[in-house]
Write a protein that holds these residues in place. Sequence first.
Motif, mmCIF file in Angstrom:
data_model
loop_
_atom_site.group_PDB
_atom_site.id
_atom_site.type_symbol
_atom_site.label_atom_id
_atom_site.label_comp_id
_atom_site.label_asym_id
_atom_site.label_seq_id
_atom_site.Cartn_x
_atom_site.Cartn_y
_atom_site.Cartn_z
ATOM 1 N N MET A 144 0.838 -1.178 0.000
ATOM 2 C CA MET A 144 0.000 0.000 0.000
ATOM 3 C C MET A 144 0.881 1.240 0.000
ATOM 4 N N THR A 145 0.519 2.233 -0.784
ATOM 5 C CA THR A 145 1.316 3.443 -0.908
ATOM 6 C C THR A 145 1.076 4.358 0.286
ATOM 7 N N ASP A 146 2.140 4.960 0.773
ATOM 8 C CA ASP A 146 2.060 5.897 1.884
ATOM 9 C C ASP A 146 1.290 7.135 1.432
ATOM 10 N N PRO A 147 0.155 7.475 2.100
ATOM 11 C CA PRO A 147 -0.655 8.611 1.649
ATOM 12 C C PRO A 147 0.069 9.954 1.737
ATOM 13 N N VAL A 148 1.072 10.055 2.605
ATOM 14 C CA VAL A 148 1.803 11.317 2.715
ATOM 15 C C VAL A 148 2.648 11.552 1.466
ATOM 16 N N SER A 149 3.221 10.475 0.941
ATOM 17 C CA SER A 149 4.074 10.632 -0.228
ATOM 18 C C SER A 149 3.260 10.746 -1.515
ATOM 19 N N ARG A 150 2.000 10.291 -1.495
ATOM 20 C CA ARG A 150 1.168 10.346 -2.688
ATOM 21 C C ARG A 150 -0.236 10.857 -2.346
ATOM 22 N N PRO A 151 -0.346 12.167 -2.099
ATOM 23 C CA PRO A 151 -1.692 12.699 -1.849
ATOM 24 C C PRO A 151 -2.503 12.685 -3.142
ATOM 25 N N PRO A 152 -3.810 12.834 -3.057
ATOM 26 C CA PRO A 152 -4.610 12.915 -4.285
ATOM 27 C C PRO A 152 -4.087 14.032 -5.184
ATOM 28 N N SER A 153 -4.274 13.887 -6.473
ATOM 29 C CA SER A 153 -3.726 14.863 -7.419
ATOM 30 C C SER A 153 -4.234 16.281 -7.146
ATOM 31 N N THR A 154 -5.460 16.416 -6.655
ATOM 32 C CA THR A 154 -5.981 17.764 -6.372
ATOM 33 C C THR A 154 -5.297 18.405 -5.175
ATOM 34 N N ALA A 155 -4.605 17.620 -4.349
ATOM 35 C CA ALA A 155 -3.876 18.163 -3.203
ATOM 36 C C ALA A 155 -2.386 18.298 -3.485
ATOM 37 N N ARG A 156 -1.994 18.084 -4.741
ATOM 38 C CA ARG A 156 -0.574 18.112 -5.118
ATOM 39 C C ARG A 156 0.097 19.420 -4.696
ATOM 40 N N ASP A 157 -0.605 20.539 -4.842
ATOM 41 C CA ASP A 157 -0.017 21.828 -4.487
ATOM 42 C C ASP A 157 -0.317 22.215 -3.038
ATOM 43 N N GLY A 158 -0.833 21.277 -2.263
ATOM 44 C CA GLY A 158 -1.120 21.502 -0.852
ATOM 45 C C GLY A 158 -0.673 20.320 -0.016
ATOM 46 N N ARG A 159 0.518 19.821 -0.301
ATOM 47 C CA ARG A 159 1.008 18.614 0.370
ATOM 48 C C ARG A 159 1.077 18.766 1.883
ATOM 49 N N LEU A 160 1.586 19.894 2.352
ATOM 50 C CA LEU A 160 1.677 20.097 3.801
ATOM 51 C C LEU A 160 0.284 20.126 4.409
ATOM 52 N N SER A 161 -0.628 20.855 3.800
ATOM 53 C CA SER A 161 -1.989 20.945 4.326
ATOM 54 C C SER A 161 -2.664 19.582 4.341
ATOM 55 N N TYR A 162 -2.437 18.786 3.310
ATOM 56 C CA TYR A 162 -3.018 17.451 3.259
ATOM 57 C C TYR A 162 -2.406 16.566 4.348
ATOM 58 N N ALA A 163 -1.108 16.690 4.561
ATOM 59 C CA ALA A 163 -0.439 15.914 5.614
ATOM 60 C C ALA A 163 -0.975 16.307 6.987
ATOM 61 N N VAL A 164 -1.184 17.604 7.213
ATOM 62 C CA VAL A 164 -1.748 18.072 8.482
ATOM 63 C C VAL A 164 -3.145 17.490 8.671
ATOM 64 N N PHE A 165 -3.950 17.511 7.610
ATOM 65 C CA PHE A 165 -5.297 16.954 7.673
ATOM 66 C C PHE A 165 -5.251 15.472 8.045
ATOM 67 N N GLN A 166 -4.389 14.705 7.371
ATOM 68 C CA GLN A 166 -4.280 13.271 7.633
ATOM 69 C C GLN A 166 -3.818 13.005 9.070
ATOM 70 N N LEU A 167 -2.842 13.782 9.518
ATOM 71 C CA LEU A 167 -2.335 13.650 10.878
ATOM 72 C C LEU A 167 -3.437 13.963 11.888
ATOM 73 N N ALA A 168 -4.121 15.077 11.689
ATOM 74 C CA ALA A 168 -5.179 15.479 12.625
ATOM 75 C C ALA A 168 -6.279 14.426 12.677
ATOM 76 N N ARG A 169 -6.652 13.884 11.528
ATOM 77 C CA ARG A 169 -7.709 12.870 11.478
ATOM 78 C C ARG A 169 -7.282 11.613 12.238
ATOM 79 N N ALA A 170 -6.063 11.157 12.020
ATOM 80 C CA ALA A 170 -5.578 9.957 12.702
ATOM 81 C C ALA A 170 -5.471 10.192 14.209
ATOM 82 N N HIS A 171 -4.920 11.331 14.582
ATOM 83 C CA HIS A 171 -4.726 11.674 15.992
ATOM 84 C C HIS A 171 -6.067 11.797 16.695
#
Length: 159
Positions: A1-28
Amino acid sequence: MTDPVSRPPSTARDGRLSYAVFQLARAHRGHAAAMLRTMKLHPGQELLLMQLFDRDGQTQSELLDSVGLDHSTVSKSLRRMQDAGLLTREPAEHDRRVMVVRLTDAGRALREPIADMWRALEELSVQGLTAEQVETFTRTAYAIEQSIKKRGRQDPPNG
């Protein structure tokens, strides 16, 4: 399975940090919610309790300001917590329209379990990180929060 941090959806390509924060916050938040359920609490209620542990007898407005949640969320949470016997809400002597929130013995008894929960969540969260990485991340997270809050007070960008 691909790590979601390294491969965010294409629409989040220019918002990688924001997407990572979202994923982190959701998991936490998801893990914290599971821990809170064992104490029969809903997410966010522990934040209100922690404010009251530090200073019991606050007004609902003071609690609103300290936790940064909207009025309806805080009001609903306080009502649930009152129904569960964790706190009381009574009109203030100086102004009967102002509600003062106080912990009950049952609410005060949650202080250590909540502190233990945050300690366990912290230990889980920082596994494999050095003390320096934790400090750097914490400073960075607060800097991002301040940037968002500062920008949030301005007009939203046109899109």
